[in-house]
Design a protein around this motif. Sequence first.
Motif, mmCIF file in Angstrom:
data_model
loop_
_atom_site.group_PDB
_atom_site.id
_atom_site.type_symbol
_atom_site.label_atom_id
_atom_site.label_comp_id
_atom_site.label_asym_id
_atom_site.label_seq_id
_atom_site.Cartn_x
_atom_site.Cartn_y
_atom_site.Cartn_z
ATOM 1 N N LYS A 1 23.195 114.557 -64.160
ATOM 2 C CA LYS A 1 23.569 115.319 -63.016
ATOM 3 C C LYS A 1 22.123 115.291 -61.859
ATOM 4 O O LYS A 1 21.089 115.150 -62.403
ATOM 5 N N GLU B 1 27.013 108.212 -63.926
ATOM 6 C CA GLU B 1 27.656 107.748 -65.292
ATOM 7 C C GLU B 1 27.056 106.507 -65.699
ATOM 8 O O GLU B 1 26.846 105.543 -64.918
ATOM 9 N N LYS C 1 26.870 111.174 -68.693
ATOM 10 C CA LYS C 1 26.675 111.619 -67.139
ATOM 11 C C LYS C 1 25.451 112.335 -67.110
ATOM 12 O O LYS C 1 24.820 113.084 -67.983
ATOM 13 N N PHE D 1 27.241 113.572 -60.235
ATOM 14 C CA PHE D 1 27.024 113.005 -61.456
ATOM 15 C C PHE D 1 27.231 111.499 -61.478
ATOM 16 O O PHE D 1 27.946 110.733 -60.876
#
Length: 794
Positions: free
Chosen positions: A114, A107, A112, A105
Amino acid sequence: MALQIFRTAIKNVFNRSNSSAISLLGLTIAFVSIFYIYSYVSYELSYDTKYKNADRIYRISGEIVASENTMTHAILGPLMGQGLKDEFPEVEEFARLSSFRQAIFLENNKEKFKVEEAYIADHSVFDMFSLELVYGDTSKALVAPDQVVINQSLSEKIFGKINPVGKILKQNNRALTIQGVIKDSPTNVHHKLNVLFSKPDFDVSSLDPMSHSEGFWMPSAYTFIRLKPNCSISAITGNFGAFYTKYMATFGTQINSKFNLLAIPMKDLHFSRYMSYDFPKGNKSYTYILVYVGLFIFLIAFFNYGNLLVFQSISNSKNIGIKKIIGASRLSLYFQFLVGSVLFVSISVVLALIVFRLTLPYSKIITSITPSELVKWNSILFVSVLLIALTSFISSLVPFFNQYKKQGLSLITTKNSTKITIKGLRFGKSVAVAQFALSVILIIASIAITKQLRFLVDSDMGFDKNNVVLINLPNEKINLQQVNSLKAELEKSTLVARTAVSSHVPGEVLGSLQFQIDKEGQKVTKIVNHMRIDYDYIPLMGMELKAGRNFDVQHTTDEKQSIVVNEAFVDFCGFDDSILDSGIEGVKVIGILKDVCFNSLHTQAEPVLFELNDRSNGYLNVKLSTPNITQAITSIKKTWESFFPEAPFEYHFLDQRVAMLYENDSKKNILVQLFAIVSILISAMGFLNLASIISKQKTKEIGIRKVNGAKISEILILLNRDFVKWVAIAFVIATPIAWYAIHKWLENFAYKTTLSWWIFALAGLLALGIALLTVSWQSWKAATRNPVEALRYE
């Protein structure tokens, strides 16, 4: 003259409208199928071929050879690439990709994102994989710690259409500077480079000799090398012995193992052998099956068209005879047949291209490939021209050879010009048998493949895969105590039966472990799969113990000194149940699980060693006690967020993960089933044409029989019995061929279903039923016709 031939060709093409329309439709459907099969097979065979200098790139893998077993790793030690470049002048460049085995992930402003298939990579990856930058400068990317390069789709998802170079992303609270945006990897590459992280600084000179040698062995990174022009990989593989002695023998002696270098050409990577730590690969047997299916469909449609041409040439025999009498050459007659075939086939191809273009947007539903990547229109147009040329040339020979030996006078007699000859019908019957034989083979193959896949999915793998939710544990600053507290809280819910922690899950590449055992007074090295679990994992998964016990919190020595193994481990090491409570390098075997298979059933169950988990990463396994999945997931998510409010709640189901092991097989099976239906449809069209011709030939016979009191059912039996006989002959021909082909295909699986008799019986009944349904309509029309109409001119 040419204009006359063209007019005659048009007249001949459409002078039997029903038969021509059916043959035209059959060819069109066949050509559409061929376009799809060609596109899909070309897509599969083009894996990893788009890189510049792909023919000089190799992925370096290796076999770790112990005294009694061998394990093949796709990833090698981090020092292998540089070592090969230093020692072999043939190596122009190397690049390493260290994979994150789970999704990560990234940020941005507490949001966030994936990412699947992220890698830590060398700077040389840009040149090795011909990566194109949308933003940034390759000379500045991945050259310093804490740099990241992302692909274009992720960049637009996070930042929109702006240039994000210089912006900061976080991964596990580590700040990363974006140094570039690359174009998205094509879908037909083995390693999809979605996100690339720069390598941290590391001082190799500080390593002691043993650690330095281990740096060439320990599974760490996918290693690629590019050879200099006009160099052969044999210069490396053939002279690897000296390299091994210099760099790898120290650690090899320590673990009592040897190492064999494997250099896989980049273009062959997708279909290369199974290796640990690798991504799913293609299966070339399915590619061959699809090629054969395409060939079968083409032959079935071609036979239909050949039948049409034979009957048309017989019907037009008077015209041909007149031309021969007035001096027409054989070449001019052939040219007439050729022009007619070119016209007819060209119309079919044009219609096929239109249908192909209209249906293409829906192809992704079955293939999961976007149309723009699946289809290359230049290639499709080339195939179209090739089909027109090949089909027209061969098909024009059929009527030509049917007529060219006959004298003009014999062709203009009433008998030959008004009736379909016995010879023509014999050809039609032979074609019908061949068509249905090919169709029966495809039906049997489709049923057998479906049965095998159902067998794989439903087989007992040694654990209960139903109602188990797998949750990715965050890697971000959590400890095992927090995970245990989460487990305790979840188990308070009536929706949850049990929870457990594991380092891996079925279908995932497990870790590997080496150890030595005493055998006949000698130390023998064994390499097995390794997995960490907690006390609750075995009962949660419903695994059965063949002997011994599970890990027990009451036994304090279990935490560091005990292991549980599966039956494959016992067999692999040459032990028996007496291994219980025996020691292996200081740890005690306390339990033996009945054969537990964590990999797909394409291969034999692999030996697995389980030890107690002492880490907080991996997976949280949750066994549900309710059929209300939605309610259970909502409750679990709420509890999760109370413990890890900043960690994303990522989950999937164990049964779905097991099914994913056979996803590639399932997609190919759908294609085979679809094209089997197409083959039957085209074969049925051929039967319909033949039934129409035969019923017309027997019109007066049917009329006489009806006048003399024959029932409609008797007429139907008269007209249909020959078709039943032809299907039976086709079944007898197809059965041994299909049995042999499916038997060879099943050799790809370690665990396989049986080729039951009912598979062949069902295929035969399906073919017979379809044939009867097809011809019965035409037979019914002939049987119910007023006999006076048939006898009016007698």
